[in-house]
Design a protein around this motif. Structure first.
Motif, PDB file in Angstrom:
ATOM      1  N   LYS A 215      19.981 -11.345  -9.848  1.00  0.00           N
ATOM      2  CA  LYS A 215      18.899 -11.965  -9.046  1.00  0.00           C
ATOM      3  C   LYS A 215      18.229 -13.326  -9.713  1.00  0.00           C
ATOM      4  CE  LYS A 215      17.015  -7.808  -6.567  1.00  0.00           C
ATOM      5  NZ  LYS A 215      15.941  -6.470  -6.648  1.00  0.00           N
ATOM      6  N   LEU A 216      18.265 -13.880  -9.059  1.00  0.00           N
ATOM      7  CA  LEU A 216      17.927 -15.092 -10.139  1.00  0.00           C
ATOM      8  C   LEU A 216      15.898 -15.517 -10.312  1.00  0.00           C
ATOM      9  CD1 LEU A 216      19.586 -17.571  -7.535  1.00  0.00           C
ATOM     10  CD2 LEU A 216      20.903 -17.049  -9.598  1.00  0.00           C
ATOM     11  N   PRO A 217      15.709 -16.248 -10.578  1.00  0.00           N
ATOM     12  CA  PRO A 217      14.265 -15.738 -10.769  1.00  0.00           C
ATOM     13  C   PRO A 217      13.699 -16.424  -9.901  1.00  0.00           C
ATOM     14  CG  PRO A 217      15.369 -17.309 -12.310  1.00  0.00           C
ATOM     15  CD  PRO A 217      16.375 -16.847 -11.586  1.00  0.00           C
ATOM     16  N   ALA A 218      14.123 -16.918  -9.153  1.00  0.00           N
ATOM     17  CA  ALA A 218      13.546 -17.118  -7.334  1.00  0.00           C
ATOM     18  C   ALA A 218      13.433 -16.020  -6.055  1.00  0.00           C
ATOM     19  CB  ALA A 218      14.618 -18.074  -6.248  1.00  0.00           C
ATOM     20  N   ASP A 219      14.214 -14.860  -6.614  1.00  0.00           N
ATOM     21  CA  ASP A 219      14.825 -13.537  -5.590  1.00  0.00           C
ATOM     22  C   ASP A 219      13.486 -12.533  -6.701  1.00  0.00           C
ATOM     23  OD1 ASP A 219      17.053 -13.766  -4.629  1.00  0.00           O
ATOM     24  OD2 ASP A 219      18.365 -14.625  -5.955  1.00  0.00           O
ATOM     25  N   ARG A 220      13.530 -12.715  -8.137  1.00  0.00           N
ATOM     26  CA  ARG A 220      11.772 -12.732  -8.341  1.00  0.00           C
ATOM     27  C   ARG A 220      10.787 -11.812  -7.906  1.00  0.00           C
ATOM     28  NH1 ARG A 220      16.008 -11.898 -13.477  1.00  0.00           N
ATOM     29  NH2 ARG A 220      15.322 -13.545 -13.524  1.00  0.00           N
ATOM     30  N   ALA A 221      11.015 -13.850  -7.871  1.00  0.00           N
ATOM     31  CA  ALA A 221       9.371 -14.757  -7.494  1.00  0.00           C
ATOM     32  C   ALA A 221       9.216 -14.024  -5.679  1.00  0.00           C
ATOM     33  CB  ALA A 221       9.665 -15.594  -7.754  1.00  0.00           C
ATOM     34  N   ALA A 222      10.147 -13.559  -5.396  1.00  0.00           N
ATOM     35  CA  ALA A 222      10.012 -13.301  -3.699  1.00  0.00           C
ATOM     36  C   ALA A 222       9.374 -11.891  -3.765  1.00  0.00           C
ATOM     37  CB  ALA A 222      11.201 -13.650  -2.474  1.00  0.00           C
ATOM     38  N   GLU A 223       9.882 -11.428  -4.415  1.00  0.00           N
ATOM     39  CA  GLU A 223       9.827 -10.006  -4.928  1.00  0.00           C
ATOM     40  C   GLU A 223       8.572  -9.504  -5.056  1.00  0.00           C
ATOM     41  OE1 GLU A 223      13.223  -8.231  -6.474  1.00  0.00           O
ATOM     42  OE2 GLU A 223      14.981  -8.565  -4.524  1.00  0.00           O
ATOM     43  N   ARG A 224       8.184  -9.965  -6.229  1.00  0.00           N
ATOM     44  CA  ARG A 224       6.541  -9.953  -6.914  1.00  0.00           C
ATOM     45  C   ARG A 224       5.994 -10.751  -5.466  1.00  0.00           C
ATOM     46  NH1 ARG A 224       9.370 -12.508 -11.041  1.00  0.00           N
ATOM     47  NH2 ARG A 224       8.709 -14.239 -10.772  1.00  0.00           N
ATOM     48  N   ALA A 225       5.931 -11.725  -4.855  1.00  0.00           N
ATOM     49  CA  ALA A 225       5.289 -12.034  -3.332  1.00  0.00           C
ATOM     50  C   ALA A 225       5.314 -10.954  -2.664  1.00  0.00           C
ATOM     51  CB  ALA A 225       5.846 -12.901  -2.947  1.00  0.00           C
ATOM     52  N   SER A 226       6.402 -10.561  -2.213  1.00  0.00           N
ATOM     53  CA  SER A 226       5.484  -9.276  -1.156  1.00  0.00           C
ATOM     54  C   SER A 226       4.878  -8.246  -1.525  1.00  0.00           C
ATOM     55  CB  SER A 226       8.158  -8.937  -0.962  1.00  0.00           C
ATOM     56  OG  SER A 226       7.484  -7.832   0.095  1.00  0.00           O
ATOM     57  N   ALA A 227       5.392  -7.944  -2.538  1.00  0.00           N
ATOM     58  CA  ALA A 227       4.432  -7.040  -3.040  1.00  0.00           C
ATOM     59  C   ALA A 227       3.029  -7.161  -2.993  1.00  0.00           C
ATOM     60  CB  ALA A 227       4.571  -6.778  -4.819  1.00  0.00           C
ATOM     61  N   GLU A 228       3.056  -8.580  -3.824  1.00  0.00           N
ATOM     62  CA  GLU A 228       1.320  -8.824  -3.984  1.00  0.00           C
ATOM     63  C   GLU A 228       1.063  -9.058  -1.978  1.00  0.00           C
ATOM     64  OE1 GLU A 228      -0.645  -9.880  -5.856  1.00  0.00           O
ATOM     65  OE2 GLU A 228       0.365  -9.118  -7.206  1.00  0.00           O
ATOM     66  N   ILE A 229       1.399  -9.700  -0.968  1.00  0.00           N
ATOM     67  CA  ILE A 229       1.342  -8.810  -0.042  1.00  0.00           C
ATOM     68  C   ILE A 229       0.905  -7.790   0.783  1.00  0.00           C
ATOM     69  CG2 ILE A 229       2.275  -9.726   2.332  1.00  0.00           C
ATOM     70  CD1 ILE A 229       3.831 -11.930   1.814  1.00  0.00           C
ATOM     71  N   GLU A 230       2.025  -6.655   0.218  1.00  0.00           N
ATOM     72  CA  GLU A 230       1.473  -5.844   0.673  1.00  0.00           C
ATOM     73  C   GLU A 230      -0.029  -5.429   0.128  1.00  0.00           C
ATOM     74  OE1 GLU A 230       3.661  -1.323   0.976  1.00  0.00           O
ATOM     75  OE2 GLU A 230       4.305  -2.938  -0.495  1.00  0.00           O
ATOM     76  N   THR A 231       0.296  -5.509  -1.115  1.00  0.00           N
ATOM     77  CA  THR A 231      -1.186  -5.356  -1.914  1.00  0.00           C
ATOM     78  C   THR A 231      -2.573  -5.788  -0.948  1.00  0.00           C
ATOM     79  OG1 THR A 231      -0.354  -4.571  -4.397  1.00  0.00           O
ATOM     80  CG2 THR A 231      -2.029  -4.770  -3.645  1.00  0.00           C
ATOM     81  N   LYS A 232      -2.678  -7.370  -0.788  1.00  0.00           N
ATOM     82  CA  LYS A 232      -3.416  -7.822   0.472  1.00  0.00           C
ATOM     83  C   LYS A 232      -3.669  -6.899   1.051  1.00  0.00           C
ATOM     84  CE  LYS A 232      -3.287 -12.185  -2.071  1.00  0.00           C
ATOM     85  NZ  LYS A 232      -2.125 -12.540  -2.394  1.00  0.00           N
ATOM     86  N   VAL A 233      -2.744  -6.496   2.291  1.00  0.00           N
ATOM     87  CA  VAL A 233      -3.411  -5.868   3.802  1.00  0.00           C
ATOM     88  C   VAL A 233      -3.408  -4.589   3.387  1.00  0.00           C
ATOM     89  CG1 VAL A 233      -1.363  -5.362   5.507  1.00  0.00           C
ATOM     90  CG2 VAL A 233      -1.301  -7.538   4.559  1.00  0.00           C
ATOM     91  N   VAL A 234      -3.049  -4.252   2.078  1.00  0.00           N
ATOM     92  CA  VAL A 234      -3.431  -2.592   2.582  1.00  0.00           C
ATOM     93  C   VAL A 234      -5.072  -2.312   2.082  1.00  0.00           C
ATOM     94  CG1 VAL A 234      -3.583  -0.940   1.482  1.00  0.00           C
ATOM     95  CG2 VAL A 234      -1.116  -1.414   1.239  1.00  0.00           C
ATOM     96  N   ALA A 235      -5.242  -3.522   1.093  1.00  0.00           N
ATOM     97  CA  ALA A 235      -7.373  -4.153   0.732  1.00  0.00           C
ATOM     98  C   ALA A 235      -7.109  -4.414   2.294  1.00  0.00           C
ATOM     99  CB  ALA A 235      -6.621  -5.086   0.009  1.00  0.00           C
ATOM    100  N   PHE A 236      -7.064  -4.687   3.297  1.00  0.00           N
ATOM    101  CA  PHE A 236      -7.706  -5.627   4.555  1.00  0.00           C
ATOM    102  C   PHE A 236      -7.325  -4.551   4.974  1.00  0.00           C
ATOM    103  CE2 PHE A 236      -5.433 -10.423   4.660  1.00  0.00           C
ATOM    104  CZ  PHE A 236      -6.060 -10.704   3.383  1.00  0.00           C
ATOM    105  N   ILE A 237      -6.866  -3.330   5.252  1.00  0.00           N
ATOM    106  CA  ILE A 237      -6.990  -2.248   6.482  1.00  0.00           C
ATOM    107  C   ILE A 237      -7.542  -1.277   5.342  1.00  0.00           C
ATOM    108  CG2 ILE A 237      -5.327   0.007   7.050  1.00  0.00           C
ATOM    109  CD1 ILE A 237      -2.764  -1.873   6.772  1.00  0.00           C
ATOM    110  N   ARG A 238      -8.116  -1.052   4.451  1.00  0.00           N
ATOM    111  CA  ARG A 238      -8.989  -0.202   3.347  1.00  0.00           C
ATOM    112  C   ARG A 238     -10.112  -0.877   4.266  1.00  0.00           C
ATOM    113  NH1 ARG A 238      -8.408  -1.112  -1.335  1.00  0.00           N
ATOM    114  NH2 ARG A 238     -10.006  -2.881  -1.308  1.00  0.00           N
ATOM    115  N   ASP A 239     -10.561  -1.744   3.236  1.00  0.00           N
ATOM    116  CA  ASP A 239     -12.326  -2.872   4.109  1.00  0.00           C
ATOM    117  C   ASP A 239     -12.105  -2.205   5.812  1.00  0.00           C
ATOM    118  OD1 ASP A 239     -11.949  -2.902   1.531  1.00  0.00           O
ATOM    119  OD2 ASP A 239     -11.808  -4.968   1.721  1.00  0.00           O
ATOM    120  N   THR A 240     -11.368  -2.536   6.626  1.00  0.00           N
ATOM    121  CA  THR A 240     -11.644  -2.466   7.771  1.00  0.00           C
ATOM    122  C   THR A 240     -11.904  -1.676   8.318  1.00  0.00           C
ATOM    123  OG1 THR A 240      -9.729  -4.358   8.421  1.00  0.00           O
ATOM    124  CG2 THR A 240     -10.585  -2.499   9.524  1.00  0.00           C
TER     125      THR A 240
END
Length: 484
Positions: A215-240
């Motif tokens: 995995k290149l640095p860009a791959d690891r960054a994308a996987e971190r981004a994916s995890a961040e998106i999921e965290t934000k969406v789960v929070a949206f669902i909880r708040d809603t």
């Protein structure tokens, strides 16, 4: 490899040829055509090969046959035959799953039917119409941002602003949250989505899945981004869930999906709710922004088309700066045509990857079970027998009363939103947003190409995006007492 296909073809099916009989571009030893498909302009290879080898040909990718299809009649048949006859390409599903993008887009069979119902509950006309005033307010905010920046002599980055606007709209509609990415440069969610799509584009066009080994640095960054998106969406669902009033009708996509998921007979899981919520945010940002960006660029290149569109928008809006009434959207005939012409020339989804579920016959050709079939959605869009002067931007060809009698109706020749039962569920939202934003732009601003800027290139970030939107905006000389 191809010789065995004819031997194994079951006699119960009627066909005139096998995959081995199809024309094919010359490949390289061992890897076949795999190296020719690598890169961010892979879709342009398909279009060029369609012109050279016709509407159906074959490729050899690392010893496996791939069939390319582009003629409209065959494409319609393939798309109608999903999900029973064909499923989404397995390699694509694996790549998307690795980046935590799933939901209805990669589901098959009964799982797809169930999730499709879940997603459509949140994208129905009632939900989008309820959101219309909020979309108008967001569009007014984009107008005000540009007007202020122009008055202050500041530059406008159209590509950045259109992506931020699309993100504001999809998060507002889908999640019921206002993030105001338009006015906050470097919004974290937008950066995460950009990283995700960049890596998705790299992986889906790579000749070899290197990331499964190194995995290149860009791959690891994308996987971190994916995890961040999921965290934000789960929070949206909880708040809603916490603020929802279950006594009233759902006003956002997420509320409608939560109501559907909480029906004890639905069988929906929280995992399916989360995955489809993530898909709505990720998919809703890129495609619409790209479509608007390409259309604005083509209008700037063709002032006569921009003038025709401006005349229509002025007539529909009167003194208003943008559409304020839902019914006005139905009156944009030329705008609809300009969008269709944009998708013909710069479709954001230039191919659809499928896999056959069983032995079958396609266009008189025997297709064995588990064969990869790629639909080149832009294939016939450049056929000069169907579209005279195919490189020209002519929205009039989509309007019956303006189209020469010798030209056929082009409506069934391109597939910007796919087709069949798996037609893009976000189609109506995308068209609503495109009409709203483009009408605002041509009503209030003159469009000219950036002096000396190179022509934007097509970049396949999973969806096809412009490398830039080199268009300069200038305020139109309008009556500034126009109603807002």
């Amino acid at each position: 490899m191809n010789d065995t296909l004819a031997v194994d073809a079951p006699s119960a099916l009627r066909y005139a040829r096998t995959i081995a009989d199809l024309p094919s571009p010359k490949g390289h030893p061992f890897v076949g055509n795999a190296l020719q498909l690598a890169g961010r302009q892979m879709h342009q290879k398909f279009t060029g090969w369609v012109r050279e080898y016709g509407p159906m040909f074959r490729l050899d990718v690392l010893g496996h046959p791939v069939v390319i299809v582009s003629d409209a009649a065959t494409v319609h048949g393939l798309l109608r035959d999903r999900p029973e006859g064909f499923r989404r390409a397995g390699g694509l599903k694996q790549v998307m799953s690795e980046l935590n993008i799933g939901g209805v887009f990669i589901a098959e069979g009964e799982a797809w039917r169930k999730q499709r119902k879940l997603v459509m509950s949140g994208l129905n006309v009632e939900v989008i119409r309820h959101f219309f005033p909020t979309m108008a307010a967001m569009t007014q905010g984009l107008h005000d941002r540009w007007t202020t920046r122009l008055a202050q002599g500041q530059p406008i980055d159209l590509k950045r602003d259109l992506k931020a606007m699309a993100l504001d709209i999809i998060v507002g509609l889908a999640m019921g949250h206002r993030i105001d990415a338009v006015n906050h440069d470097g919004d974290p969610l937008q950066k995460d989505i950009d990283r995700l799509f960049d890596r998705l584009g790299q992986r889906t066009t790579a000749a070899f899945p290197y990331w499964r080994h190194v995995k290149l640095p860009a791959d690891r960054a994308a996987e971190r981004a994916s995890a961040e998106i999921e965290t934000k969406v789960v929070a949206f669902i909880r708040d809603t869930r916490e603020r929802m009033d279950r006594e009233r009708k759902p006003s956002t996509m997420l509320e409608a999906m939560i109501v559907a998921a909480e029906d004890p007979d639905s069988g929906f899981t929280d995992e399916e709710l989360v995955s489809n919520a993530i898909l709505s945010v990720v998919g809703g940002e890129d495609t619409t922004a790209n479509s608007i960006g390409w259309m604005v660029y083509l209008l700037a290149r063709h002032p006569e088309a921009a003038a025709a569109l401006r005349a229509e928008v002025d007539a529909v809006l009167g003194d208003a700066t943008l559409p304020r009434e839902w019914e006005q959207l139905k009156l944009f005939t030329y705008l609809d045509a300009a969008h269709s012409e944009t998708q013909r020339l710069r479709t954001v989804a230039p191919y659809i990857g499928l896999t056959s579920n069983a032995d079958c016959v396609v266009a008189d050709t025997f297709i064995p079970k588990n064969t990869a079939v790629i639909v080149a959605t832009a294939g016939e869009g450049f056929d000069d027998t169907l579209f005279p002067e195919p490189a020209a931007f002519r929205p009039e060809r989509w309007i019956a009363e303006h189209r020469p009698k010798r030209e056929e109706d082009p409506a069934r020749r391109v597939f910007p939103f796919g087709g069949g039962s798996r037609l893009c569920p976000g189609r109506f939202l995308a068209l609503t947003e495109i009409k709203m934003v483009v009408a605002m732009i041509v009503r209030n601003f003159d469009l000219t190409l950036e002096p000396g800027a190179p022509e934007p290139t097509e970049l396949l970030n999973f969806f096809m995006a412009p490398s830039a939107v080199p268009v300069r905006l200038a305020p139109r000389a309008l009556n500034r007492e126009a109603s807002r």
